[in-house]
Design a protein around this motif. Structure first.
Motif, PDB file in Angstrom:
ATOM      1  N   ILE A   5      36.451  21.775  38.068  1.00 29.71           N
ATOM      2  CA  ILE A   5      37.339  21.633  36.905  1.00 29.71           C
ATOM      3  C   ILE A   5      37.304  20.161  36.498  1.00 29.71           C
ATOM      4  O   ILE A   5      37.588  19.279  37.315  1.00 29.71           O
ATOM      5  N   ALA A   6      36.916  19.905  35.259  1.00 32.55           N
ATOM      6  CA  ALA A   6      36.797  18.535  34.761  1.00 32.55           C
ATOM      7  C   ALA A   6      38.025  18.187  33.920  1.00 32.55           C
ATOM      8  O   ALA A   6      38.423  18.962  33.053  1.00 32.55           O
ATOM      9  N   ASN A 137      28.315  21.428  33.501  1.00 33.60           N
ATOM     10  CA  ASN A 137      28.448  22.877  33.691  1.00 33.60           C
ATOM     11  C   ASN A 137      29.748  23.268  34.375  1.00 33.60           C
ATOM     12  O   ASN A 137      29.861  24.389  34.886  1.00 33.60           O
ATOM     13  N   ALA A 138      30.707  22.366  34.396  1.00 31.96           N
ATOM     14  CA  ALA A 138      31.998  22.683  35.033  1.00 31.96           C
ATOM     15  C   ALA A 138      32.556  23.961  34.418  1.00 31.96           C
ATOM     16  O   ALA A 138      32.429  24.194  33.206  1.00 31.96           O
ATOM     17  N   GLU A 139      33.163  24.784  35.263  1.00 27.71           N
ATOM     18  CA  GLU A 139      33.704  26.074  34.792  1.00 27.71           C
ATOM     19  C   GLU A 139      34.834  25.858  33.789  1.00 27.71           C
ATOM     20  O   GLU A 139      34.994  26.614  32.843  1.00 27.71           O
ATOM     21  N   TYR A 140      35.630  24.821  34.027  1.00 27.18           N
ATOM     22  CA  TYR A 140      36.750  24.529  33.115  1.00 27.18           C
ATOM     23  C   TYR A 140      36.736  23.052  32.782  1.00 27.18           C
ATOM     24  O   TYR A 140      36.523  22.225  33.663  1.00 27.18           O
ATOM     25  N   LYS A 141      36.995  22.776  31.492  1.00 23.13           N
ATOM     26  CA  LYS A 141      37.040  21.374  31.061  1.00 23.13           C
ATOM     27  C   LYS A 141      38.298  21.153  30.231  1.00 23.13           C
ATOM     28  O   LYS A 141      38.546  21.904  29.278  1.00 23.13           O
ATOM     29  N   PHE A 142      39.042  20.129  30.583  1.00 22.15           N
ATOM     30  CA  PHE A 142      40.239  19.802  29.821  1.00 22.15           C
ATOM     31  C   PHE A 142      40.170  18.350  29.376  1.00 22.15           C
ATOM     32  O   PHE A 142      39.650  17.498  30.103  1.00 22.15           O
ATOM     33  N   ALA A 194      34.395  16.606  25.556  1.00 24.45           N
ATOM     34  CA  ALA A 194      33.211  17.480  25.567  1.00 24.45           C
ATOM     35  C   ALA A 194      33.445  18.582  24.533  1.00 24.45           C
ATOM     36  O   ALA A 194      34.593  18.991  24.312  1.00 24.45           O
ATOM     37  N   GLU A 195      32.375  19.031  23.906  1.00 24.67           N
ATOM     38  CA  GLU A 195      32.540  20.045  22.843  1.00 24.67           C
ATOM     39  C   GLU A 195      33.274  21.281  23.332  1.00 24.67           C
ATOM     40  O   GLU A 195      34.042  21.895  22.604  1.00 24.67           O
ATOM     41  N   ASP A 196      33.005  21.643  24.586  1.00 24.64           N
ATOM     42  CA  ASP A 196      33.621  22.862  25.121  1.00 24.64           C
ATOM     43  C   ASP A 196      34.881  22.595  25.943  1.00 24.64           C
ATOM     44  O   ASP A 196      35.347  23.466  26.668  1.00 24.64           O
ATOM     45  N   ALA A 197      35.439  21.382  25.807  1.00 27.67           N
ATOM     46  CA  ALA A 197      36.682  21.089  26.546  1.00 27.67           C
ATOM     47  C   ALA A 197      37.890  21.531  25.723  1.00 27.67           C
ATOM     48  O   ALA A 197      37.849  21.537  24.489  1.00 27.67           O
ATOM     49  N   LYS A 208      55.035  19.542  34.404  1.00 23.95           N
ATOM     50  CA  LYS A 208      55.072  20.964  34.748  1.00 23.95           C
ATOM     51  C   LYS A 208      54.574  21.817  33.588  1.00 23.95           C
ATOM     52  O   LYS A 208      53.853  22.803  33.780  1.00 23.95           O
ATOM     53  N   GLU A 209      54.948  21.404  32.383  1.00 21.36           N
ATOM     54  CA  GLU A 209      54.519  22.158  31.196  1.00 21.36           C
ATOM     55  C   GLU A 209      53.001  22.073  31.016  1.00 21.36           C
ATOM     56  O   GLU A 209      52.348  23.053  30.651  1.00 21.36           O
ATOM     57  N   VAL A 210      52.461  20.890  31.288  1.00 26.55           N
ATOM     58  CA  VAL A 210      50.998  20.729  31.152  1.00 26.55           C
ATOM     59  C   VAL A 210      50.294  21.600  32.194  1.00 26.55           C
ATOM     60  O   VAL A 210      49.338  22.319  31.884  1.00 26.55           O
ATOM     61  N   LEU A 211      50.801  21.550  33.412  1.00 28.43           N
ATOM     62  CA  LEU A 211      50.192  22.334  34.488  1.00 28.43           C
ATOM     63  C   LEU A 211      50.244  23.836  34.156  1.00 28.43           C
ATOM     64  O   LEU A 211      49.246  24.548  34.322  1.00 28.43           O
ATOM     65  N   THR A 212      51.382  24.284  33.679  1.00 24.79           N
ATOM     66  CA  THR A 212      51.532  25.706  33.327  1.00 24.79           C
ATOM     67  C   THR A 212      50.498  26.093  32.268  1.00 24.79           C
ATOM     68  O   THR A 212      49.852  27.138  32.353  1.00 24.79           O
ATOM     69  N   LYS A 213      50.324  25.232  31.284  1.00 27.34           N
ATOM     70  CA  LYS A 213      49.362  25.491  30.217  1.00 27.34           C
ATOM     71  C   LYS A 213      47.949  25.640  30.785  1.00 27.34           C
ATOM     72  O   LYS A 213      47.214  26.572  30.460  1.00 27.34           O
ATOM     73  N   ILE A 214      47.592  24.703  31.658  1.00 27.29           N
ATOM     74  CA  ILE A 214      46.244  24.708  32.245  1.00 27.29           C
ATOM     75  C   ILE A 214      46.043  25.954  33.116  1.00 27.29           C
ATOM     76  O   ILE A 214      45.015  26.637  33.015  1.00 27.29           O
ATOM     77  N   LEU A 215      47.034  26.257  33.938  1.00 25.63           N
ATOM     78  CA  LEU A 215      46.908  27.427  34.822  1.00 25.63           C
ATOM     79  C   LEU A 215      46.781  28.704  33.999  1.00 25.63           C
ATOM     80  O   LEU A 215      46.029  29.620  34.351  1.00 25.63           O
ATOM     81  N   HIS A 216      47.494  28.755  32.904  1.00 28.01           N
ATOM     82  CA  HIS A 216      47.445  29.915  32.019  1.00 28.01           C
ATOM     83  C   HIS A 216      46.020  30.088  31.452  1.00 28.01           C
ATOM     84  O   HIS A 216      45.472  31.188  31.450  1.00 28.01           O
ATOM     85  N   ILE A 217      45.436  28.985  31.045  1.00 21.58           N
ATOM     86  CA  ILE A 217      44.075  29.021  30.488  1.00 21.58           C
ATOM     87  C   ILE A 217      43.073  29.459  31.568  1.00 21.58           C
ATOM     88  O   ILE A 217      42.190  30.288  31.333  1.00 21.58           O
ATOM     89  N   ILE A 218      43.245  28.924  32.774  1.00 18.72           N
ATOM     90  CA  ILE A 218      42.332  29.280  33.867  1.00 18.72           C
ATOM     91  C   ILE A 218      42.468  30.774  34.210  1.00 18.72           C
ATOM     92  O   ILE A 218      41.460  31.474  34.372  1.00 18.72           O
ATOM     93  N   LYS A 219      43.681  31.240  34.287  1.00 19.94           N
ATOM     94  CA  LYS A 219      43.920  32.660  34.608  1.00 19.94           C
ATOM     95  C   LYS A 219      43.279  33.565  33.568  1.00 19.94           C
ATOM     96  O   LYS A 219      42.674  34.578  33.884  1.00 19.94           O
ATOM     97  N   LYS A 220      43.409  33.152  32.288  1.00 19.45           N
ATOM     98  CA  LYS A 220      42.846  33.959  31.193  1.00 19.45           C
ATOM     99  C   LYS A 220      41.327  34.051  31.300  1.00 19.45           C
ATOM    100  O   LYS A 220      40.712  35.049  30.940  1.00 19.45           O
ATOM    101  N   GLY A 221      40.732  32.949  31.814  1.00 17.75           N
ATOM    102  CA  GLY A 221      39.264  32.884  31.880  1.00 17.75           C
ATOM    103  C   GLY A 221      38.694  33.631  33.080  1.00 17.75           C
ATOM    104  O   GLY A 221      37.488  33.771  33.197  1.00 17.75           O
ATOM    105  N   GLU A 222      39.553  34.050  33.995  1.00 17.91           N
ATOM    106  CA  GLU A 222      39.041  34.665  35.226  1.00 17.91           C
ATOM    107  C   GLU A 222      38.541  36.095  34.984  1.00 17.91           C
ATOM    108  O   GLU A 222      39.043  36.790  34.136  1.00 17.91           O
TER     109      GLU A 222
END
Ligand code: DC
Length: 222
Positions: A5-6, A137-142, A194-197, A208-222
């Motif tokens: 995760i980048a 090629n990181a799976e997730y980029k923020f 990055a273009e895909d970040a 906490k709000e930022v973390l929740t947002k990121i975790l939500h995005i990761i969960k959606k991508g699984e």
């Protein structure tokens, strides 16, 4: 295969706090790539190497053993077996690290070390060029941002919390703007989304709000 995760973004946007929280949640290791540029800067300053002397700096980075450790949610960095985790946060390192980070040979050496670490373990890595260059090629980029004012407020608060009050707010803000400028305009691997970040503006969000947002995005991508 390992998962990466980048997390990139400008100084003071809260990358390392968020990256550490995320690593803890995901049970991944964490690498603060900026700490490696800081380590080289500290060693160059300690050895009185002229920061314009590319040859000397190149020799330094090639011979320097940088080790990192992430244990019990704490990141530590060592240069030639000496722990320098706190020393790399000095004012002097702050002022000079952007200069060191512009040098191609230093970047090439450190990028190689960063990739090697990412090959070994699932990782959250933060920096400026993780999504664009280190781990394209990181799976997730923020890409984590915040206004300059907000970033300066956070940095200033950190300084106060550390019990240091040797700088006023305007100085902290000027320093952030100066580093942004150097990091974004340098020739090699400038700070860039990055273009895909996925960009997250944290100006009005708490950690906490930022973390929740990121975790939500990761969960959606699984
Ligand atoms: O994240 P930081 O403030 O500790 O980073 C210190 C400096 O290192 C920053 O001015 C830019 C540079 N850096 C970089 O060029 N590439 C990275 N991947 C991480 C940091």
């Amino acid at each position: 295969m390992t998962t990466s995760i980048a997390i990139d973004g400008p100084a003071g946007a809260g990358k390392s706090t968020i990256a550490k929280m995320l690593a803890e949640k995901m049970n991944f290791t964490y690498l603060d790539s900026g700490a490696m540029y800081r380590a080289v800067t500290l060693c160059a300053l300690n050895k009185d190497i002229d920061l314009n002397n590319i040859e000397k700096l190149s020799e330094l980075v090639k011979n320097l053993e940088i080790d990192v450790e992430y244990k019990n949610n704490e990141f530590k960095i060592y240069a030639d077996n000496n722990e320098i985790t706190n020393k790399i946060r000095s004012d002097k390192v702050d002022k000079n690290v952007s200069t060191i980070a512009q040098i191609k040979i230093i970047r090439d050496e450190l990028v190689e070390k960063q990739r090697e670490i990412a090959r070994q373990k699932n990782i959250v890595m933060d920096g400026r060029d993780i999504g664009t260059r280190v781990l394209p090629n990181a799976e997730y980029k923020f890409y984590i941002t915040a206004t300059v004012h907000e970033r300066a407020v956070r940095r200033y608060q950190d300084i106060i919390n550390r019990g240091e009050n040797n700088k006023d707010f305007q100085e902290v803000k000027d320093e952030i703007e100066r580093r942004d400028k150097i990091d974004s305009n340098r020739k090699y691997s400038p700070l860039k989304k990055a273009e895909d970040a996925i960009e997250i503006d944290t100006t009005n969000l708490n950690k906490k709000e930022v973390l929740t947002k990121i975790l939500h995005i990761i969960k959606k991508g699984e």
